[in-house]
Scaffold this motif. Structure first.
Motif, PDB file in Angstrom:
ATOM      1  N   GLU A   1       2.889   3.155  -9.691  1.00 34.83           N
ATOM      2  CA  GLU A   1       1.525   3.271 -10.230  1.00 34.83           C
ATOM      3  C   GLU A   1       0.891   1.914 -10.498  1.00 34.83           C
ATOM      4  O   GLU A   1      -0.327   1.755 -10.373  1.00 34.83           O
ATOM      5  CB  GLU A   1       1.557   4.091 -11.516  1.00 34.83           C
ATOM      6  CG  GLU A   1       0.175   4.396 -12.082  1.00 34.83           C
ATOM      7  CD  GLU A   1       0.242   5.297 -13.300  1.00 34.83           C
ATOM      8  OE1 GLU A   1      -0.830   5.537 -13.899  1.00 34.83           O
ATOM      9  OE2 GLU A   1       1.348   5.761 -13.645  1.00 34.83           O
TER      10      GLU A   1
ATOM     11  N   ARG B   1      -1.473   0.542  -7.856  1.00 33.66           N
ATOM     12  CA  ARG B   1      -2.642   1.312  -7.429  1.00 33.66           C
ATOM     13  C   ARG B   1      -3.979   0.629  -7.697  1.00 33.66           C
ATOM     14  O   ARG B   1      -4.864   0.656  -6.827  1.00 33.66           O
ATOM     15  CB  ARG B   1      -2.606   2.713  -8.060  1.00 33.66           C
ATOM     16  CG  ARG B   1      -1.458   3.550  -7.495  1.00 33.66           C
ATOM     17  CD  ARG B   1      -1.244   4.850  -8.219  1.00 33.66           C
ATOM     18  NE  ARG B   1       0.026   5.458  -7.799  1.00 33.66           N
ATOM     19  CZ  ARG B   1       0.606   6.466  -8.406  1.00 33.66           C
ATOM     20  NH1 ARG B   1       0.029   7.023  -9.464  1.00 33.66           N
ATOM     21  NH2 ARG B   1       1.754   6.934  -7.958  1.00 33.66           N
ATOM     22  N   PRO B   2      -4.175  -0.012  -8.853  1.00 34.99           N
ATOM     23  CA  PRO B   2      -5.468  -0.674  -9.074  1.00 34.99           C
ATOM     24  C   PRO B   2      -5.771  -1.766  -8.056  1.00 34.99           C
ATOM     25  O   PRO B   2      -6.896  -1.847  -7.545  1.00 34.99           O
ATOM     26  CB  PRO B   2      -5.333  -1.249 -10.489  1.00 34.99           C
ATOM     27  CG  PRO B   2      -4.317  -0.386 -11.151  1.00 34.99           C
ATOM     28  CD  PRO B   2      -3.343  -0.036 -10.075  1.00 34.99           C
TER      29      PRO B   2
ATOM     30  N   SER C   1       2.484   1.767  -3.403  1.00 37.23           N
ATOM     31  CA  SER C   1       1.573   2.269  -4.440  1.00 37.23           C
ATOM     32  C   SER C   1       1.613   3.794  -4.549  1.00 37.23           C
ATOM     33  O   SER C   1       1.184   4.364  -5.560  1.00 37.23           O
ATOM     34  CB  SER C   1       0.141   1.804  -4.167  1.00 37.23           C
ATOM     35  OG  SER C   1      -0.418   2.471  -3.042  1.00 37.23           O
TER      36      SER C   1
ATOM     37  N   ARG D   1       0.835  -1.199   0.000  1.00 39.32           N
ATOM     38  CA  ARG D   1       0.000   0.000   0.000  1.00 39.32           C
ATOM     39  C   ARG D   1       0.873   1.254   0.000  1.00 39.32           C
ATOM     40  O   ARG D   1       0.568   2.229  -0.693  1.00 39.32           O
ATOM     41  CB  ARG D   1      -0.944   0.001   1.203  1.00 39.32           C
ATOM     42  CG  ARG D   1      -2.059   1.033   1.084  1.00 39.32           C
ATOM     43  CD  ARG D   1      -3.107   0.861   2.149  1.00 39.32           C
ATOM     44  NE  ARG D   1      -2.640   1.324   3.457  1.00 39.32           N
ATOM     45  CZ  ARG D   1      -3.419   1.383   4.538  1.00 39.32           C
ATOM     46  NH1 ARG D   1      -4.678   0.979   4.464  1.00 39.32           N
ATOM     47  NH2 ARG D   1      -2.940   1.812   5.687  1.00 39.32           N
TER      48      ARG D   1
ATOM     49  N   GLN E   1     -16.804   3.800   5.409  1.00 35.23           N
ATOM     50  CA  GLN E   1     -15.445   4.225   5.072  1.00 35.23           C
ATOM     51  C   GLN E   1     -14.721   4.792   6.289  1.00 35.23           C
ATOM     52  O   GLN E   1     -13.559   4.447   6.551  1.00 35.23           O
ATOM     53  CB  GLN E   1     -15.469   5.253   3.945  1.00 35.23           C
ATOM     54  CG  GLN E   1     -14.080   5.604   3.420  1.00 35.23           C
ATOM     55  CD  GLN E   1     -14.154   6.572   2.255  1.00 35.23           C
ATOM     56  OE1 GLN E   1     -14.594   7.707   2.415  1.00 35.23           O
ATOM     57  NE2 GLN E   1     -13.720   6.132   1.086  1.00 35.23           N
TER      58      GLN E   1
ATOM     59  N   VAL F   1      -4.520  -2.086  -5.034  1.00 34.21           N
ATOM     60  CA  VAL F   1      -4.694  -1.477  -3.714  1.00 34.21           C
ATOM     61  C   VAL F   1      -6.105  -0.896  -3.585  1.00 34.21           C
ATOM     62  O   VAL F   1      -6.776  -1.085  -2.566  1.00 34.21           O
ATOM     63  CB  VAL F   1      -3.628  -0.392  -3.455  1.00 34.21           C
ATOM     64  CG1 VAL F   1      -3.998   0.470  -2.248  1.00 34.21           C
ATOM     65  CG2 VAL F   1      -2.267  -1.045  -3.234  1.00 34.21           C
ATOM     66  N   ARG F   2      -6.575  -0.217  -4.637  1.00 35.99           N
ATOM     67  CA  ARG F   2      -7.944   0.324  -4.612  1.00 35.99           C
ATOM     68  C   ARG F   2      -8.959  -0.813  -4.501  1.00 35.99           C
ATOM     69  O   ARG F   2      -9.940  -0.715  -3.747  1.00 35.99           O
ATOM     70  CB  ARG F   2      -8.217   1.149  -5.872  1.00 35.99           C
ATOM     71  CG  ARG F   2      -7.605   2.544  -5.844  1.00 35.99           C
ATOM     72  CD  ARG F   2      -8.196   3.420  -6.939  1.00 35.99           C
ATOM     73  NE  ARG F   2      -7.901   2.894  -8.269  1.00 35.99           N
ATOM     74  CZ  ARG F   2      -6.835   3.230  -8.982  1.00 35.99           C
ATOM     75  NH1 ARG F   2      -5.956   4.084  -8.492  1.00 35.99           N
ATOM     76  NH2 ARG F   2      -6.655   2.730 -10.187  1.00 35.99           N
ATOM     77  N   GLU F   3      -8.735  -1.880  -5.256  1.00 35.85           N
ATOM     78  CA  GLU F   3      -9.660  -3.019  -5.228  1.00 35.85           C
ATOM     79  C   GLU F   3      -9.730  -3.640  -3.835  1.00 35.85           C
ATOM     80  O   GLU F   3     -10.822  -3.918  -3.323  1.00 35.85           O
ATOM     81  CB  GLU F   3      -9.191  -4.070  -6.243  1.00 35.85           C
ATOM     82  CG  GLU F   3     -10.013  -5.348  -6.234  1.00 35.85           C
ATOM     83  CD  GLU F   3      -9.371  -6.443  -7.076  1.00 35.85           C
ATOM     84  OE1 GLU F   3      -9.564  -7.627  -6.737  1.00 35.85           O
ATOM     85  OE2 GLU F   3      -8.667  -6.120  -8.062  1.00 35.85           O
TER      86      GLU F   3
ATOM     87  N   GLU G   1      -8.894  -2.253  -0.923  1.00 36.26           N
ATOM     88  CA  GLU G   1      -9.495  -1.343   0.052  1.00 36.26           C
ATOM     89  C   GLU G   1     -11.006  -1.248  -0.136  1.00 36.26           C
ATOM     90  O   GLU G   1     -11.746  -1.163   0.840  1.00 36.26           O
ATOM     91  CB  GLU G   1      -8.846   0.035  -0.040  1.00 36.26           C
ATOM     92  CG  GLU G   1      -7.413   0.041   0.468  1.00 36.26           C
ATOM     93  CD  GLU G   1      -7.008   1.332   1.142  1.00 36.26           C
ATOM     94  OE1 GLU G   1      -7.041   2.357   0.450  1.00 36.26           O
ATOM     95  OE2 GLU G   1      -6.661   1.291   2.344  1.00 36.26           O
ATOM     96  N   ASP G   2     -11.477  -1.291  -1.368  1.00 33.71           N
ATOM     97  CA  ASP G   2     -12.930  -1.312  -1.613  1.00 33.71           C
ATOM     98  C   ASP G   2     -13.549  -2.547  -0.976  1.00 33.71           C
ATOM     99  O   ASP G   2     -14.637  -2.475  -0.381  1.00 33.71           O
ATOM    100  CB  ASP G   2     -13.221  -1.295  -3.112  1.00 33.71           C
ATOM    101  CG  ASP G   2     -12.998   0.073  -3.752  1.00 33.71           C
ATOM    102  OD1 ASP G   2     -12.868   1.066  -2.996  1.00 33.71           O
ATOM    103  OD2 ASP G   2     -12.930   0.140  -4.998  1.00 33.71           O
TER     104      ASP G   2
END
Length: 204
Positions: free
Chosen positions: A132, A135-136, A128, A125, A164, A138-140, A142-143
């Motif tokens: 770059e 990043r996808p 990231s 994390r 959140q 990590v976003r996935e 965390e979602d």
């Protein structure tokens, strides 16, 4: 053989090959996690992972598009397992007190038994912010973690629009007590449970 039967056989063979590929990727990822969780992202190379898994570097690059793809797959895989563990902990309990006890217990178990794996998540994390390509995933992840917290709040009968914010609070506690556990604090799991319960009580 009739045309329909041939098509069905082709489809069946394709599904079998696809499953074999997924199984192999998961096997390689399980060995990679062991190396990465001990050494960290920066100090682990494909050769280290290949040595630990008993495979060649060529085998790794056949199944993964390099180190970043492999690491992203690893982190996604074990974080999905972690989310399932929390969901299982929530199931089968009726009262809010029982749900909180089960979930905070599962978080405490995670830092007691899987601290090095979760350390890798925080490593990636942080990476990231500079890399770059991470990043996808990590976003996935965390979602998915936020969605897990929303389900938790729902089980407690609380508004899910705080998902959140509650995730950030619990994640911060988890990271701090994970650090303590990695530094040898044997009371870290128990302290994490107490801190999480205090936060949840204050937001009731």
């Amino acid at each position: 053989m009739a045309t329909v039967e041939k098509v069905q056989k082709i489809k069946a063979d394709a599904r079998k090959r696809s499953k074999q590929r997924v199984d192999t990727r998961n096997e390689l990822a399980s060995h990679a996690i062991m190396a990465l969780s001990e050494l960290g992202y920066a100090r682990t190379g494909l050769r280290d992972i290949a040595t630990l898994s008993g495979r060649s570097v060529g085998a790794l690059t056949y199944y993964f598009d390099g180190k970043i793809d492999l690491i992203a797959y690893c982190v996604r895989l074990y974080k999905e397992q972690f989310v399932r563990q929390i969901d299982v902990a929530m199931a089968g309990h009726n009262s809010s007190a029982e749900v909180i006890e089960a979930v905070t217990g599962a978080f405490a178990w995670a830092i007691e038994h899987d601290a090095h794996k979760h350390r890798l998540w925080y490593d990636i994390r942080s990476q990231s912010l500079f890399e770059e390509a991470f990043r996808p995933v990590v976003r996935e992840i965390e979602d998915n973690l936020i969605a897990m917290v929303v389900r938790f709040l729902s089980r407690l009968g609380r508004p899910d629009d705080n998902g959140q914010t509650t995730y950030f609070l619990l994640d911060g506690l988890f990271r701090v007590h994970l650090q303590a556990a990695l530094e040898g604090d044997t009371r870290a799991p128990e302290n994490l449970k107490a801190a999480m319960c205090a936060v949840l009580d204050s937001r009731e």
